[in-house]
Design a protein around this motif. Structure first.
Motif, PDB file in Angstrom:
ATOM      1  N   GLU A 150       0.829  -1.202   0.000  1.00 23.38           N
ATOM      2  CA  GLU A 150       0.000   0.000   0.000  1.00 23.38           C
ATOM      3  C   GLU A 150       0.869   1.260   0.000  1.00 23.38           C
ATOM      4  O   GLU A 150       0.557   2.234  -0.698  1.00 23.38           O
ATOM      5  N   ASP A 151       1.959   1.233   0.771  1.00 19.30           N
ATOM      6  CA  ASP A 151       2.851   2.397   0.803  1.00 19.30           C
ATOM      7  C   ASP A 151       3.485   2.656  -0.562  1.00 19.30           C
ATOM      8  O   ASP A 151       3.567   3.798  -1.009  1.00 19.30           O
ATOM      9  N   GLU A 152       3.937   1.580  -1.196  1.00 22.05           N
ATOM     10  CA  GLU A 152       4.514   1.738  -2.542  1.00 22.05           C
ATOM     11  C   GLU A 152       3.467   2.273  -3.526  1.00 22.05           C
ATOM     12  O   GLU A 152       3.763   3.123  -4.358  1.00 22.05           O
ATOM     13  N   LYS A 207       0.793   4.114  -2.891  1.00 24.37           N
ATOM     14  CA  LYS A 207       0.520   5.533  -2.649  1.00 24.37           C
ATOM     15  C   LYS A 207       1.666   6.414  -3.136  1.00 24.37           C
ATOM     16  O   LYS A 207       1.445   7.465  -3.738  1.00 24.37           O
ATOM     17  N   ARG A 208       2.903   5.984  -2.854  1.00 24.16           N
ATOM     18  CA  ARG A 208       4.062   6.781  -3.266  1.00 24.16           C
ATOM     19  C   ARG A 208       4.147   6.870  -4.789  1.00 24.16           C
ATOM     20  O   ARG A 208       4.348   7.934  -5.365  1.00 24.16           O
TER      21      ARG A 208
END
Length: 73
Positions: A61-63, A65-66
């Motif tokens: 999820e972090d990847e 969003k980034r």
């Protein structure tokens, strides 16, 4: 020899409406061209690939969003 004295206001109003319609047409055309170029530029395709990779669990999820923020820049 009354000239256009009786039609002056009507002509002015028609002229104003004519130029407003021209201006609205130009604004609409610019918006259409900008949106058309955006969809053809591959920006949407890259987001679709990113969405697919996230949905398949290939990225976190972090990847996601980034990467999505980077694509929007």
């Amino acid at each position: 020899m009354m000239g256009f004295g009786g039609m002056g206001f009507g002509y002015g109003l028609f002229n104003m409406i004519f130029w407003i319609l021209i201006l609205v047409g130009i604004v609409y055309l610019v918006i259409y061209l900008v949106k058309g170029n955006d969809s053809k530029g591959g920006g949407n395709e890259a987001l679709q690939v990113l969405d697919r990779r996230y949905a398949n669990g290939e990225i976190s999820e972090d990847e996601y969003k980034r990467m999505k923020e980077n694509l929007k820049k």
